[in-house]
Enzyme design. Structure first.
Site, PDB file in Angstrom:
ATOM      1  N   ASP A  30       0.850  -1.190   0.000  1.00 41.06           N
ATOM      2  CA  ASP A  30       0.000   0.000   0.000  1.00 41.06           C
ATOM      3  C   ASP A  30       0.886   1.241   0.000  1.00 41.06           C
ATOM      4  O   ASP A  30       1.918   1.264   0.675  1.00 41.06           O
ATOM      5  CB  ASP A  30      -0.901  -0.016   1.242  1.00 41.06           C
ATOM      6  CG  ASP A  30      -2.004   1.006   1.166  1.00 41.06           C
ATOM      7  OD1 ASP A  30      -1.693   2.206   1.334  1.00 41.06           O
ATOM      8  OD2 ASP A  30      -3.162   0.628   0.958  1.00 41.06           O
ATOM      9  N   ILE A  31       0.494   2.277  -0.731  1.00 41.00           N
ATOM     10  CA  ILE A  31       1.316   3.493  -0.798  1.00 41.00           C
ATOM     11  C   ILE A  31       1.151   4.385   0.435  1.00 41.00           C
ATOM     12  O   ILE A  31       1.944   5.290   0.655  1.00 41.00           O
ATOM     13  CB  ILE A  31       1.050   4.318  -2.076  1.00 41.00           C
ATOM     14  CG1 ILE A  31      -0.402   4.790  -2.132  1.00 41.00           C
ATOM     15  CG2 ILE A  31       1.437   3.534  -3.316  1.00 41.00           C
ATOM     16  CD1 ILE A  31      -0.659   5.829  -3.207  1.00 41.00           C
ATOM     17  N   GLU A  95     -12.610   2.724  -0.284  1.00 46.85           N
ATOM     18  CA  GLU A  95     -12.213   3.979  -0.926  1.00 46.85           C
ATOM     19  C   GLU A  95     -11.951   3.820  -2.416  1.00 46.85           C
ATOM     20  O   GLU A  95     -12.075   4.770  -3.170  1.00 46.85           O
ATOM     21  CB  GLU A  95     -10.974   4.550  -0.242  1.00 46.85           C
ATOM     22  CG  GLU A  95     -11.224   4.940   1.207  1.00 46.85           C
ATOM     23  CD  GLU A  95      -9.982   5.434   1.914  1.00 46.85           C
ATOM     24  OE1 GLU A  95      -8.904   5.496   1.274  1.00 46.85           O
ATOM     25  OE2 GLU A  95     -10.090   5.759   3.105  1.00 46.85           O
ATOM     26  N   HIS A 100     -10.624  -5.584  -3.225  1.00 47.15           N
ATOM     27  CA  HIS A 100      -9.301  -5.744  -2.627  1.00 47.15           C
ATOM     28  C   HIS A 100      -9.448  -6.143  -1.166  1.00 47.15           C
ATOM     29  O   HIS A 100     -10.466  -5.884  -0.542  1.00 47.15           O
ATOM     30  CB  HIS A 100      -8.465  -4.473  -2.749  1.00 47.15           C
ATOM     31  CG  HIS A 100      -9.067  -3.257  -2.112  1.00 47.15           C
ATOM     32  ND1 HIS A 100     -10.128  -2.566  -2.664  1.00 47.15           N
ATOM     33  CD2 HIS A 100      -8.747  -2.595  -0.972  1.00 47.15           C
ATOM     34  CE1 HIS A 100     -10.429  -1.536  -1.896  1.00 47.15           C
ATOM     35  NE2 HIS A 100      -9.604  -1.532  -0.847  1.00 47.15           N
ATOM     36  N   HIS A 102      -6.964  -6.087   2.468  1.00 47.09           N
ATOM     37  CA  HIS A 102      -5.761  -5.535   3.083  1.00 47.09           C
ATOM     38  C   HIS A 102      -5.146  -6.587   4.000  1.00 47.09           C
ATOM     39  O   HIS A 102      -5.850  -7.173   4.816  1.00 47.09           O
ATOM     40  CB  HIS A 102      -6.103  -4.330   3.964  1.00 47.09           C
ATOM     41  CG  HIS A 102      -6.814  -3.222   3.270  1.00 47.09           C
ATOM     42  ND1 HIS A 102      -6.166  -2.079   2.856  1.00 47.09           N
ATOM     43  CD2 HIS A 102      -8.116  -3.066   2.940  1.00 47.09           C
ATOM     44  CE1 HIS A 102      -7.043  -1.264   2.300  1.00 47.09           C
ATOM     45  NE2 HIS A 102      -8.243  -1.834   2.338  1.00 47.09           N
TER      46      HIS A 102
END
Length: 115
Positions: A30-31, A95, A100, A102
């Site tokens: 993740d960025i 978001e 997806h 996490h």
């Protein structure tokens, strides 16, 4: 979808730090990590959320979870514990409208929901 950031990562239009890749799933850092280890696991094919993936292709949903577990082990999180989160819909905290999950770990994560 041309405006989907995750589709652009799959299409290699946007760089990502990929940690695992299969024919149908890709996992990358993740960025904006919420924990020392924060990895996104997404299907290569666009689906709006995990519920849509499950309805369209239950085996793909299972593959996403299997890859998440492999990634957690590869990152050493199996030694201390990790969390798998799937946010679905706005009230669920989603978001990005691409399915997806996490993978979070690397520190104590505390209770799941506050208040």
């Amino acid at each position: 979808m041309s405006d989907c950031i995750f589709c652009k990562i799959v299409g290699e239009e946007i760089p990502a730090r990929v940690v695992r890749s299969t024919e149908r799933v890709i996992a990358f850092h993740d960025i904006a990590p919420a924990a020392p280890t924060h990895i996104q696991v997404i299907p290569r094919q666009h689906h709006a959320n995990l519920a849509e993936v499950t309805a369209a292709d239950p085996s793909l949903a299972g593959e996403m979870i299997a890859v998440a577990s492999e990634v957690a082990t590869g990152e050493g999180l199996d030694q201390t514990g990790w969390r798998l989160i799937a946010n679905t819909g706005r009230n669920g905290g989603q978001e990005i409208d691409h399915a997806h999950v996490h993978v979070l770990g690397g520190k104590p994560l505390g209770p799941m929901l506050g208040g």
